[in-house]
Structure formats: C-alpha cells, structure tokens
Write a protein that holds these residues in place. Structure first.
Motif, PDB file in Angstrom:
ATOM      1  N   VAL A 111      33.121  23.585  51.844  1.00 56.39           N
ATOM      2  CA  VAL A 111      32.564  24.929  51.982  1.00 56.39           C
ATOM      3  C   VAL A 111      33.093  25.534  53.269  1.00 56.39           C
ATOM      4  N   ARG A 112      33.705  26.690  53.136  1.00 58.90           N
ATOM      5  CA  ARG A 112      34.395  27.336  54.248  1.00 58.90           C
ATOM      6  C   ARG A 112      33.655  28.616  54.632  1.00 58.90           C
ATOM      7  N   PHE A 113      33.336  28.758  55.909  1.00 59.27           N
ATOM      8  CA  PHE A 113      32.726  30.009  56.366  1.00 59.27           C
ATOM      9  C   PHE A 113      33.116  30.268  57.805  1.00 59.27           C
ATOM     10  N   GLY A 114      32.745  31.443  58.307  1.00 59.53           N
ATOM     11  CA  GLY A 114      33.132  31.855  59.651  1.00 59.53           C
ATOM     12  C   GLY A 114      32.099  31.481  60.686  1.00 59.53           C
ATOM     13  N   ASN A 115      32.017  32.287  61.730  1.00 56.98           N
ATOM     14  CA  ASN A 115      31.126  31.989  62.855  1.00 56.98           C
ATOM     15  C   ASN A 115      29.668  32.200  62.456  1.00 56.98           C
ATOM     16  N   VAL A 116      28.817  31.347  62.988  1.00 51.99           N
ATOM     17  CA  VAL A 116      27.386  31.531  62.794  1.00 51.99           C
ATOM     18  C   VAL A 116      26.775  31.965  64.114  1.00 51.99           C
ATOM     19  N   LEU A 117      25.861  32.920  64.019  1.00 55.47           N
ATOM     20  CA  LEU A 117      25.277  33.498  65.227  1.00 55.47           C
ATOM     21  C   LEU A 117      24.413  32.491  65.969  1.00 55.47           C
ATOM     22  N   GLY A 118      24.663  32.364  67.250  1.00 53.61           N
ATOM     23  CA  GLY A 118      23.821  31.512  68.085  1.00 53.61           C
ATOM     24  C   GLY A 118      24.211  30.061  68.117  1.00 53.61           C
ATOM     25  N   SER A 119      25.310  29.673  67.471  1.00 58.12           N
ATOM     26  CA  SER A 119      25.696  28.270  67.502  1.00 58.12           C
ATOM     27  C   SER A 119      26.215  27.906  68.887  1.00 58.12           C
ATOM     28  N   SER A 120      26.200  26.615  69.167  1.00 61.33           N
ATOM     29  CA  SER A 120      26.632  26.166  70.487  1.00 61.33           C
ATOM     30  C   SER A 120      28.091  26.534  70.715  1.00 61.33           C
ATOM     31  N   GLY A 121      28.366  27.125  71.853  1.00 68.65           N
ATOM     32  CA  GLY A 121      29.727  27.495  72.190  1.00 68.65           C
ATOM     33  C   GLY A 121      30.184  28.804  71.583  1.00 68.65           C
ATOM     34  N   SER A 122      29.316  29.481  70.819  1.00 68.50           N
ATOM     35  CA  SER A 122      29.734  30.734  70.210  1.00 68.50           C
ATOM     36  C   SER A 122      29.724  31.843  71.251  1.00 68.50           C
ATOM     37  N   VAL A 123      30.281  32.986  70.881  1.00 70.83           N
ATOM     38  CA  VAL A 123      30.486  34.056  71.837  1.00 70.83           C
ATOM     39  C   VAL A 123      29.170  34.726  72.241  1.00 70.83           C
ATOM     40  N   VAL A 124      28.149  34.715  71.374  1.00 68.23           N
ATOM     41  CA  VAL A 124      26.908  35.425  71.673  1.00 68.23           C
ATOM     42  C   VAL A 124      26.182  34.827  72.884  1.00 68.23           C
ATOM     43  N   PRO A 125      25.891  33.524  72.916  1.00 65.19           N
ATOM     44  CA  PRO A 125      25.244  32.987  74.125  1.00 65.19           C
ATOM     45  C   PRO A 125      26.131  33.092  75.361  1.00 65.19           C
TER      46      PRO A 125
END
Length: 604
Positions: free
Chosen positions: A430-444
């Motif tokens: 299963v392929r998907f993109g960025n998830v909001l709030g994941s560790s190391g993501s751009v939002v935090p």
C-alpha cells in the motif's frame, strides 16, 4: 472568612431572601387588591395565609431543587423549574384553603392569584440578577466574537460567553443555512454565510469561534477570509462529556485534512475481527496507529514488534494489554523474528518498520538498504513459511520514479512482494504520501521553528507534497488489505498536492506571527524531489472504492530479483546496484529539480 460563599450559606441566603420577598409580594398583592387601603379585618388573618403559603413555597423549592441551582448560571430551564415549583406550592395552598376555609376567612382569593405572579417575577429576578450583573460587567472586558455554525454546541457556547466562563462575548452567528437568516439563538442574531464579509467589515469583531467545523477546504477559505479582516484569534469548539466546551486553536491538520468519503468500516472489521495480527514498526507513527486501529476493530491478539524500546513502551501503554503483546525484536534478526511467528501464528502481518527519513538514508546508504530490504524480505519469507493469510507491506509515494535511496528500497520491496512465490499467502503493498503529524514530518518541524521565532526553512519555493491524517490513512490501509487478492500495489488517494511554502505561510498566520517569522529557502536536500507521484500509469487503477487505486503489476523473475538483491548487499557502490534493479532511480540534478511528468503519469 464568614463572607466566603459555601453551599450551605447559599441555601440559607436564598431561604431567608425568599421568605422576606414572599412576605413583601403577598402584602403587595393585598395592597393591589384593595387599592392600597387594606381593611383591618383582612390584615388580621394575613399571617394565617402567609405562614402556610411560604412553607409550601420553600418546601416545593427544595423538592424542585431550586435551592441547588447556581446563582451565576440561572437560566431559562431553571426559571421553568421555578415556575413549576410555584404552581405546586399554590396548588397545595389552594387544597389546604378549601379544606379549612373557615380558618382562613376572610381572605381575598384574588390576592393569592396576584401574589403568584408577583412572587414568580420577584423571586425570578433575584435569581437572575447576578448573571445579568456579571454579563453587563464582563462583556466590556471580553473579546467580541463571531460564532461560525449552528449546532448543538452553539447555545452552550453563547451561554458560556455571556456568563463569563470563556474570554469571548458572542456578537453574531453565521450559518450556511439561509433559512436561519434573521433568527436568534440565545438572543444572538444569525446571519447567512454570504453576508460574512459585510458583517466583518461593519462590526468590531475580534475573534471567531467555530462551532460547526466545515470541510477542510471550506475551513481554509474561512480562515483566510477572517485573517484578511485582521481576525487572528480563531478557535475550534468541542463539547466535553460534562457539556462544558473546550476551545482549541486551529491546527494546520484541520486545514489540510482530507477525510475519505468511502471508508468501509464493516469491511475493515470483518477483515480484522477475531484475528491474530502482527505489526512491525509498532512504535512508529504509522505502526502505532495501525495497532490502535486493529484493536478497535476487534483483533483477538496484537503482536507489536519494534526494536526501539521507548517507542514500543509508548504504544504498549496506550492499548489494551490483555489483547496485545509488545516484543523488542529487530526485523533484521531473522531467528528471533521466526520465533515470534512460530509462537503466535499470526493470520495478518502488517509491515510498517522501515527507515523513512530521506536525508538520513542518503547519508547512511548501507544501513538503509539493509534495514529496508532485509527487513521486508524477512517478514514476507516468514509469513509465507508460517502460512500467514495476508501480508500488508507499507510502501511510499517515494517509490515512484525514486530519486533517493529510501524510495528505491521501497520500490524493491514492492517488487519482492509482487513477484515472490507466496503460496496461499496474499501479499499486498500500500503506497501513500505524507501523513500529518508523523515523526520527522514538516508540520512539527515548522511548528518548532515558529515557536522559537523562526526562520521557517523551506527547501524550494515550488516543492509540493501530499498529506493525509494518520488515522484515515491507516484505516484505508486496512480497507485496501481487506479487498486485496495478492500481488497488488494499492495507492491511497491523497487529494491535491500542497505547496510546502503555502503550508509554511498558513502555519505562520495561524500563530499570528507574519511580521516576526520569515521563510528562508535552503535548497533541495540530497535525494529530494520537487513533487511526489503516487501512480505512473493509470491502467488497471480502479477499485470499488474511489479513495483506493491499484497500480499495474511489474514482472520481475523472483530468482533474478533475489540474485540482484544479494549483489546489492555485497556491492561497494549501493547506488549503482540500486539503479540496476530500479532503472527509474534517478540521481541527476535536473531530475531532482522536477522534469515535466511523462504522458500517462497520474498523481492522485
């Protein structure tokens, strides 16, 4: 100390006040009945009337819990109870009077009717007086607020604003329903959403409380409009279990969230319920949410595998310990991993363990290749050997025409899952993109930079990414797995891509720091693309769910793939070896900067 209000003191105060006011209203009723010239004969029997009437009244007030109402929060429902208590008290007095009328007479019966209304008015006024006083004093000190949306939350927000429980005073309401135009909720006027710009322009509203959250796109437009009129104080409202409201700042997740419309909860439940599920990378952002989801959907037993002690401790502390088993095991340790398969015999395996941070993988190529490829092969091989019914390999949008080591290893993992001789085991990626709030993501990362005063660092002004909330992404992963037959690569519809610079600007605005925090462009990092893709060719892309697509399969003889992977492990030049397996793995600067999509490319 004796002036400090207590529960007992409040009851005694109202009891004394009710007695005094009741005597006053009854005397006024007599005076009005006799045009302020009460005959002495009737006054002689005044106390015979007043005493039982006041006893009945105070007794009914206790019965209807009038003395237990908060003075500060006395409202319409409380006044209704006060009226019922009056009706009951005067009905009891009437019954007593008709039973012992000779003892009461002479008594002006019409005066009792007059007293009923005077008592209700005066005692009601006493009880609402404190609220009116506080509201008149507090409205000048609190921010004038616009309430967005008419919902069950709206009346409670207005009451809290008027009573001073929150730092906002409701001035107006806007609603999408045109039928509500001109109506009032708790004495606050409702305007149609079309009149919002005019309302903001002609009023001195300083804040907005969102009682009925719209869809993310509409919410985004609403926030933009409010910001354009200088309104930065925007809160989302949720009601707690005790009916009190909780005000939260608008989060970037609220603006970017894309909630799929075709989540099939029953299909997911039937897939997971009463099964033994093993999740690798159980302490990660995706893995931990999958753990929570499978238990919510009724898994019989959950085996949580991770080699990070703290991450595993965190998720094990959050889930039902009677149905879950945390295991500190590395997916690279095949013997220990096999022991888990042998002991627990999972029916579903979800492989979420991987090194996913692109820059780190670029700097640690050998480790990324070993972890991401040996890990997925160990999990798949053991699942086949121990008769697991279904294996779900969590992949990434970075596996499409990869420009980095992480994406290339994910693509090879997809190839292995598609082409291995799986026997009765159904294997799906299963392929998907960025998830909001994941560790190391751009939002935090942006959040921390804004809170520290900036600058906010963006790699490139044109870089875009897809985003989805973690819970929805994980539910769609399980839904895709439920409909899989083996060998597919499913792609989750991530909506429209978001420009990262726009994301940074939105976050800065939400924090109200446009003048304080600047955006600095630092240049693309090694292996980073301007845009990510989820689907190269739209052939064979539809499933029965519009949020889930399936990619065309890629044939790669499994024995050749195993040999090529073995050569990759042994190679001194891992990047060239990766490119031999994944020819589309590009490293040229022009490719990283984003050349035009080829015909047929279809990012979702």
């Amino acid at each position: 100390m004796w002036l400090r209000p207590t529960f007992t003191k409040r009851i005694l105060f109202f009891l004394a006040a009710d007695i005094v006011i009741s005597l006053f209203t009854l005397y006024m009723a007599y005076a009005l009945r006799f045009n302020f010239s009460i005959p002495v004969l009737f006054l002689d029997h005044f106390w015979r009337v007043a005493t039982p009437l006041i006893l009945f009244k105070t007794g009914c007030f206790f019965f209807f819990k009038i003395y237990f109402k908060s003075w500060r929060y006395f409202g319409l429902q409380d006044f209704r109870q006060l009226a019922l208590a009056h009706v009951a008290a005067y009905a009891l007095f009437a019954l007593l009077f008709f039973t012992f009328s000779s003892w009461f007479n002479p008594m002006p019966r019409s005066a009792i009717i007059i007293d009923f209304f005077l008592s209700l008015i005066f005692l009601g006024a006493l009880r609402i007086s404190k609220r009116l006083f506080l509201e008149s004093q507090g409205s000048q000190k609190r921010k004038k607020a616009l309430i967005v949306g008419v919902s069950p939350r709206t009346p409670q927000i207005i009451k809290s604003g008027i009573s001073g429980d929150i730092a906002y005073f409701p001035e107006a309401i806007v609603a999408n329903d045109e039928k509500l135009e001109g109506t009032y909720v708790e004495n606050v006027r409702v305007y149609s959403s079309e009149k919002l710009p005019q309302l903001l322009e002609n009023s001195d509203i300083e804040a907005a409380l969102i009682a009925e959250p719209p869809e993310p796109r509409e919410l985004d437009r609403l926030v933009e409009m409010l910001n354009s009129f200088g309104i930065r104080d925007i809160k989302m409202v949720s009601l707690l279990s005790n009916r009190n409201e909780k005000l939260q700042d608008i989060a970037i997740e609220d603006l970017l969230a894309r909630k799929p419309k075709d989540l099939d909860i029953e299909t997911i439940r039937s897939f997971v319920e009463e099964k033994t599920v093993l999740v690798t990378g159980a302490g990660g952002s995706i893995g931990s949410e999958i753990c929570r989801q499978v238990l919510n959907f009724g898994a019989k037993e959950l085996i949580m595998v991770d080699n990070a002690e703290y991450n595993l401790y965190q998720i094990s502390d959050q889930v039902d310990s009677t149905r879950s088993v945390p295991k500190l095991v590395s997916i690279l340790d095949r013997k220990k991993l096999e022991k888990l398969f042998e002991t627990y015999r999972p029916q579903i395996v979800i492989h979420a363990a991987a090194y996913k941070h692109v820059p780190l993988c670029e700097l640690n190529v050998t480790e990324a290749v070993e972890n991401n490829l040996s890990g997925v092969m160990n999990v798949i091989d053991l699942s086949i050997a121990y008769g697991v019914r279904k294996v779900v390999n969590i992949s990434s949008d970075k596996a499409v025409r990869p420009t980095n080591v992480m994406g290339a290893t994910k693509r090879i993992g997809e190839l292995y899952a598609q082409n291995v001789d799986s026997g009765k085991t159904e294997i799906v990626s299963v392929r998907f993109g960025n998830v909001l709030g994941s560790s190391g993501s751009v939002v935090p990362k942006f959040k921390a930079q804004i809170e520290s005063g900036g600058p906010v660092t963006v790699t490139h002004p044109d870089i875009t990414r897809y985003f989805m909330l973690i819970p929805e992404a994980c539910q769609l992963v399980l839904q895709a797995a439920a409909i899989a037959r083996g060998g597919e690569i499913f792609i989750l519809d991530m909506g429209e891509p978001v420009k990262i610079v726009d994301l940074a600007k939105k976050m800065i605005r939400l924090y109200g720091k446009e003048k304080e925090v600047e955006i600095v462009f630092t240049g693309l990092r090694p292996g980073e693309k301007l845009f990510e893709e989820l689907l190269i060719d739209d052939a064979e892309c539809k499933t029965r769910y519009e949020s889930i697509y399936v990619a065309k399969s890629t044939d790669y003889p499994i024995e050749k793939l195993k040999r090529d992977i073995e050569k990759l492990f042994e190679s001194g030049n891992k990047r060239d070896a990766l490119r031999r397996i994944v020819p589309e793995y590009l490293r040229r600067e022009s490719d990283r900067l984003g050349k035009p999509r080829e015909e047929g490319a279809k990012p979702l």
